[in-house]
Design a protein around this motif. Structure first.
Motif, short mmCIF file in Angstrom:
data_model
loop_
_atom_site.label_atom_id
_atom_site.label_comp_id
_atom_site.label_asym_id
_atom_site.label_seq_id
_atom_site.Cartn_x
_atom_site.Cartn_y
_atom_site.Cartn_z
N TYR A 58 8.30 4.20 5.62
CA TYR A 58 6.91 4.63 5.70
C TYR A 58 6.18 3.77 6.72
O TYR A 58 6.35 2.54 6.73
N THR A 109 3.78 6.86 -6.87
CA THR A 109 3.72 7.83 -7.95
C THR A 109 4.72 8.93 -7.63
O THR A 109 5.49 8.83 -6.67
N LYS A 110 4.70 9.99 -8.39
CA LYS A 110 5.64 11.09 -8.17
C LYS A 110 5.39 11.79 -6.83
O LYS A 110 6.32 12.28 -6.21
N THR A 111 4.16 11.78 -6.34
CA THR A 111 3.83 12.53 -5.13
C THR A 111 3.34 11.69 -3.97
O THR A 111 3.25 12.19 -2.86
N GLN A 112 3.02 10.41 -4.19
CA GLN A 112 2.43 9.64 -3.10
C GLN A 112 2.88 8.19 -3.14
O GLN A 112 3.19 7.64 -4.18
N VAL A 144 11.09 13.25 -0.29
CA VAL A 144 12.09 13.78 -1.20
C VAL A 144 13.45 13.50 -0.58
O VAL A 144 13.69 13.81 0.58
N HIS A 188 0.84 7.67 2.00
CA HIS A 188 1.72 8.73 2.50
C HIS A 188 2.17 9.63 1.34
O HIS A 188 2.26 9.16 0.20
N PRO A 189 2.53 10.88 1.65
CA PRO A 189 3.20 11.68 0.63
C PRO A 189 4.59 11.11 0.39
O PRO A 189 5.23 10.61 1.31
N ARG A 190 5.06 11.14 -0.83
CA ARG A 190 6.37 10.57 -1.15
C ARG A 190 7.46 11.48 -0.62
O ARG A 190 7.43 12.70 -0.80
#
Length: 128
Positions: free
Chosen positions: A34, A52-55, A79, A75-77
């Motif tokens: 990142y 977190t799950k999304t960020q 996948v 940032h968005p996490r």
């Protein structure tokens, strides 16, 4: 008492880790990289990650000298693994490379310290 209603605001589950900023200003987390703003990052500086799950939020351990902020990037996490999540604005202020001397490889490099190329003092052999 145990069967009270759930709170209206859900509890956020997050991972928190300490990290070091890399040489090109990336932060490695969960096998992904990142970006961090180059003006606020120093290589090997300690920082924090809150995922977190999304960020993914990147925090500095101390406030910034200019504006006192401790949250340089969000940032968005990613996948999966091996992704590079980069915000292009993080590279603002870096040299673009325009005006730099480059070589095309057409002419051999000049010798160092007055020695001709291939002299005995500059040859090296590599054995396996």
């Amino acid at each position: 008492m145990a069967l009270r209603p759930l709170p209206k605001v859900p509890h956020i589950v997050a991972q928190e880790h300490l990290c070091h900023v890399g040489q090109g200003c990336p932060v490695a987390f969960d096998a992904n990289h990142y970006s961090v703003p180059t003006r606020r990052a120093r290589p090997r500086r300690l920082g924090g990650i809150r995922a977190t799950k999304t960020q993914v939020s990147l925090h500095s351990t101390g406030p910034d000298a200019t504006n006192g902020l401790t949250l340089p990037a969000v940032h968005p996490r990613a996948v999966g693994h091996g992704a590079e999540i980069v915000d292009e604005t993080h590279w603002n202020g870096l040299p673009t490379g325009a005006g730099r001397r480059v070589t095309t490889g057409d002419t051999p490099p000049s010798p160092h310290r007055g020695q001709p190329l291939g002299s005995a003092g500059r040859t090296t052999t590599k054995t396996c």
